[in-house]
Design an enzyme around this catalytic site. Sequence first.
Site, PDB file in Angstrom:
ATOM      1  CE  LYS A   1      -4.159   1.353   2.502  1.00 11.98           C
ATOM      2  NZ  LYS A   1      -4.802   1.174   3.811  1.00 11.98           N
ATOM      3  CB  ILE A   2       2.341   2.943  -2.516  1.00  7.81           C
ATOM      4  CG1 ILE A   2       3.192   1.688  -2.309  1.00  7.81           C
ATOM      5  CG2 ILE A   2       3.168   4.146  -2.955  1.00  7.81           C
ATOM      6  CD1 ILE A   2       4.152   1.390  -3.393  1.00  7.81           C
TER       7      ILE A   2
END
Length: 216
Positions: free
Chosen positions: A85-86
Amino acid sequence: MQIYVDSANIKEIQHAASMGFISGVTTNPSLLAKEDPSTDIRELIKNIHNTVGGHTSVEVISTDTDGMLREADEILSWFPEATIKIPFIPAGLTAVRRLSDQNIPTNVTLLFTANQALIASNAGATYVSLFMGRLDDIGTDSLIALQDTCEIWDAQGLESMIIAASIRTPIHMLECAKAGAHIATVPYKVIMQSMKHPLTDAGLDAFLKDATKIKM
Ligand code: E4P
């Protein structure tokens, strides 16, 4: 629409997963920070993943591309099915492109507009997380952003999966499904609220009471 649990609490996740309709879990640093400070985060995340067995998003906390990629390597060494998750920042998009080129799934987070989601998708995001509750908190109708996003996805035939995130109420969940989100990531409390109906409870009470009057 698939339903994920938006939580890092293992008890909540275990109960939600035991009911058989949960396809994944999303975590973030704020959710992890709510857990016991002595918790070994790596063990907790592995436990969460083993409990649900489906999608598990784990968020990086670096704000530079190299740092994000290093963290992604570390998370993938815990379990290779992790979705990284960025955050939606320029360095994050570079990381998403690099990971996407290696077929590593990514979930771009902190999206508040359809344009941001479109850009994340073009960077190679596997999932795009559009936040509902935080938009409503500032007086902006989150449903419009989600409907715009779903309309663009249909018009353009985009492949990234739309996650409706920052869900606060059962009505949010309903609206996300109607709009065409592929996934809603929902806090445990809202999952339980969405399941509750007084007529279901009253109906079961009446059936059980009447069942005592008959012979099986
Ligand atoms: C999901 O990926 C997000 O981390 C989460 O839904 C944020 O929810 P909040 O706005 O309730 O913190």
